[in-house]
Design a protein around this motif. Structure first.
Motif, mmCIF file in Angstrom:
data_model
loop_
_atom_site.group_PDB
_atom_site.id
_atom_site.type_symbol
_atom_site.label_atom_id
_atom_site.label_comp_id
_atom_site.label_asym_id
_atom_site.label_seq_id
_atom_site.Cartn_x
_atom_site.Cartn_y
_atom_site.Cartn_z
ATOM 1 N N ALA A 295 0.826 -1.203 0.000
ATOM 2 C CA ALA A 295 0.000 0.000 0.000
ATOM 3 C C ALA A 295 0.864 1.259 0.000
ATOM 4 C CB ALA A 295 -0.928 -0.017 1.217
ATOM 5 N N TYR A 296 1.957 1.214 0.739
ATOM 6 C CA TYR A 296 2.854 2.366 0.805
ATOM 7 C C TYR A 296 3.485 2.635 -0.562
ATOM 8 C CZ TYR A 296 6.742 5.345 2.252
ATOM 9 O OH TYR A 296 7.623 6.385 2.379
ATOM 10 N N ARG A 297 4.008 1.608 -1.206
ATOM 11 C CA ARG A 297 4.681 1.787 -2.488
ATOM 12 C C ARG A 297 3.712 2.286 -3.561
ATOM 13 N NH1 ARG A 297 9.653 2.742 -1.124
ATOM 14 N NH2 ARG A 297 10.761 0.966 -0.220
ATOM 15 N N TYR A 298 2.517 1.765 -3.539
ATOM 16 C CA TYR A 298 1.527 2.241 -4.500
ATOM 17 C C TYR A 298 1.240 3.727 -4.293
ATOM 18 C CZ TYR A 298 -2.985 3.039 -6.705
ATOM 19 O OH TYR A 298 -4.006 3.565 -7.451
ATOM 20 N N ALA A 299 1.022 4.126 -3.025
ATOM 21 C CA ALA A 299 0.747 5.532 -2.739
ATOM 22 C C ALA A 299 1.942 6.415 -3.090
ATOM 23 C CB ALA A 299 0.371 5.698 -1.266
ATOM 24 N N ALA A 300 3.159 5.926 -2.830
ATOM 25 C CA ALA A 300 4.352 6.707 -3.144
ATOM 26 C C ALA A 300 4.491 6.925 -4.646
ATOM 27 C CB ALA A 300 5.595 6.004 -2.603
ATOM 28 N N ASN A 301 4.213 5.893 -5.420
ATOM 29 C CA ASN A 301 4.266 6.044 -6.872
ATOM 30 C C ASN A 301 3.219 7.033 -7.376
ATOM 31 O OD1 ASN A 301 6.424 4.312 -7.399
ATOM 32 N ND2 ASN A 301 5.101 2.501 -7.399
ATOM 33 N N ARG A 302 2.017 6.970 -6.825
ATOM 34 C CA ARG A 302 0.966 7.919 -7.202
ATOM 35 C C ARG A 302 1.349 9.335 -6.811
ATOM 36 N NH1 ARG A 302 -2.138 7.412 -10.826
ATOM 37 N NH2 ARG A 302 -4.041 8.224 -9.853
ATOM 38 N N LEU A 303 1.979 9.494 -5.659
ATOM 39 C CA LEU A 303 2.397 10.815 -5.206
ATOM 40 C C LEU A 303 3.397 11.434 -6.175
ATOM 41 C CD1 LEU A 303 2.529 13.023 -2.970
ATOM 42 C CD2 LEU A 303 4.342 11.687 -1.905
ATOM 43 N N ARG A 304 4.328 10.621 -6.654
ATOM 44 C CA ARG A 304 5.359 11.138 -7.552
ATOM 45 C C ARG A 304 4.794 11.580 -8.904
ATOM 46 N NH1 ARG A 304 8.082 6.527 -5.258
ATOM 47 N NH2 ARG A 304 9.648 7.223 -3.746
ATOM 48 N N THR A 305 3.662 11.034 -9.277
ATOM 49 C CA THR A 305 3.056 11.435 -10.545
ATOM 50 C C THR A 305 2.165 12.662 -10.400
ATOM 51 O OG1 THR A 305 1.102 10.019 -10.266
ATOM 52 C CG2 THR A 305 3.066 9.033 -11.293
ATOM 53 N N GLY A 306 1.965 13.115 -9.173
ATOM 54 C CA GLY A 306 1.116 14.270 -8.944
ATOM 55 C C GLY A 306 -0.337 13.931 -8.730
ATOM 56 N N ALA A 307 -0.672 12.656 -8.638
ATOM 57 C CA ALA A 307 -2.060 12.246 -8.430
ATOM 58 C C ALA A 307 -2.505 12.558 -7.008
ATOM 59 C CB ALA A 307 -2.211 10.755 -8.719
ATOM 60 N N THR A 308 -3.822 12.631 -6.821
ATOM 61 C CA THR A 308 -4.383 12.909 -5.494
ATOM 62 C C THR A 308 -5.380 11.845 -5.059
ATOM 63 O OG1 THR A 308 -6.115 14.289 -6.489
ATOM 64 C CG2 THR A 308 -4.087 15.405 -5.771
ATOM 65 N N ASP A 309 -5.644 10.869 -5.924
ATOM 66 C CA ASP A 309 -6.658 9.855 -5.619
ATOM 67 C C ASP A 309 -6.055 8.658 -4.900
ATOM 68 O OD1 ASP A 309 -5.138 9.159 -7.778
ATOM 69 O OD2 ASP A 309 -6.755 8.071 -8.794
ATOM 70 N N PHE A 310 -5.390 8.913 -3.749
ATOM 71 C CA PHE A 310 -4.763 7.820 -3.004
ATOM 72 C C PHE A 310 -4.601 8.253 -1.556
ATOM 73 C CE2 PHE A 310 -1.385 10.625 -4.254
ATOM 74 C CZ PHE A 310 -0.576 10.695 -3.141
ATOM 75 N N GLU A 311 -4.311 7.288 -0.693
ATOM 76 C CA GLU A 311 -3.998 7.564 0.712
ATOM 77 C C GLU A 311 -2.876 6.641 1.150
ATOM 78 O OE1 GLU A 311 -7.326 7.150 3.255
ATOM 79 O OE2 GLU A 311 -8.381 8.929 2.502
#
Length: 330
Positions: A295-311
């Motif tokens: 869950a952490y790695r998925y959220a970290a990858n989404r964060l790096r792309t600028g996405a906001t649809d994650f926690e």
């Protein structure tokens, strides 16, 4: 064999899951847990070699760190080049705050006493979750109590000349030390005030708390059971001495060692992910940790792309964002 997660699988949105990590993610199960913490000095040097002054410093810093962070400490043992702590924390943030305060202040104060100006700790501390099983918790308490004995340095935990939990646990006493307020001292120096050393000292007290599995015992019963663990440790040490014919180094020899000495060989090896006895309990804790990492790695990858649809999962420390170049005008 226990099935391992498929770390080569694809995560949602096309991001691959991690195949390896430079170091483990900080993780504490929801609701808190008993944790065994280990930290070693740089190159295994004897920078924590016991002395009256250093023992006072360690007890003071440890007690203050526990009080400020509200961490419950069950058993500490400080050897010359590493230490072990058994403690209970509510989450990763509390553990991080406690360890940051403890290690940063110990490095400064112990470094002063040892006249060591370089990096003090070899790497970040290791924290291993201990299950709720009584057998697992007692095994870790016995391991901490055996520090100094199992290395062939002393014959009994009571003989270790440094900071050790054996006496406090069997007598029900507190660990007492002094905290040196360097900030107040520096302010007084800048203002030209008299520098009385005792004016900048604060007494700190640490009361060790019972293990979670023994919290229902009376103080007398708890002390008696800890004594039984120590008796077994001493018996094993005597048997080992008879088999090898090698006597313990002794407390006096330990205190005469050079704190800058780098041992020819230090014990190194990967720490276990969890301490548990029953295979099912071990699998459950490991599964929870790997799910947290995914869950952490998925959220970290989404964060790096600028996405906001994650926690990020509860208890996680989000990674810092990369630096963005400033837009050029004209």
């Amino acid at each position: 064999k226990t099935a391992r997660p498929d770390f080569g699988a694809r995560l949602p949105n096309g991001f691959a899951s991690f195949t390896c990590m430079a170091r483990r993610l900080r993780y504490v199960p929801p609701g808190g847990a008993l944790v065994e913490v280990t930290c070693r000095t740089i190159q295994g040097r004897l920078l924590l070699r016991p002395s009256a002054g250093l023992n006072d410093v360690i007890r003071g810093v440890l007690a203050r760190a526990a009080r400020l962070s509200a961490v419950s400490i069950h058993a500490p043992a400080f050897l010359s080049n590493h230490y072990h702590l058994l403690l209970t924390v509510t989450d990763s943030q509390q553990l991080a705050e406690f360890m940051n305060y403890l290690n940063s202040n110990l490095a400064r104060e112990a470094g002063r006493l040892a006249r060591w100006r370089e990096k003090f700790w070899g790497r970040r501390f290791q924290a291993v979750i201990v299950s709720d099983e009584e057998e697992a918790q007692l095994a870790r308490l016995s391991y901490v109590l055996a520090q100094g004995v199992k290395e062939g340095l002393v014959a009994s935990p009571f003989d270790w000349p440094g900071v050790h939990c054996a006496q406090a646990l069997t007598e029900g006493t507190t660990l007492s030390g002094r905290w040196h307020d360097r900030t107040l001292e520096s302010r007084a120096r800048r203002q030209g005030l008299p520098l009385e050393p005792q004016a900048f000292m604060e007494q700190e007290e640490l009361q060790l708390t019972p293990l979670p599995c023994w919290k229902s015992l009376t103080p007398e019963e708890y002390r008696a059971r800890v004594h039984q663990l120590i008796d077994a440790i001493e018996a094993d040490a005597r048997l080992q001495q008879e088999e090898t014919g090698k006597a313990p180094l002794g407390a006096d020899a330990v205190c005469r060692q050079n704190p800058h000495h780098e041992p020819n060989r230090t014990k190194k090896g990967p720490a276990p992910l969890v301490h548990a006895v029953a295979p099912a309990v071990r699998r459950s804790l490991r599964k929870a940790y790997f799910a947290f990492c995914e869950a952490y790695r998925y959220a970290a990858n989404r964060l790096r792309t600028g996405a906001t649809d994650f926690e990020f999962p509860p208890g996680a420390f989000p990674p810092p964002l990369p630096v963005r170049a400033a837009a050029r005008s004209g």
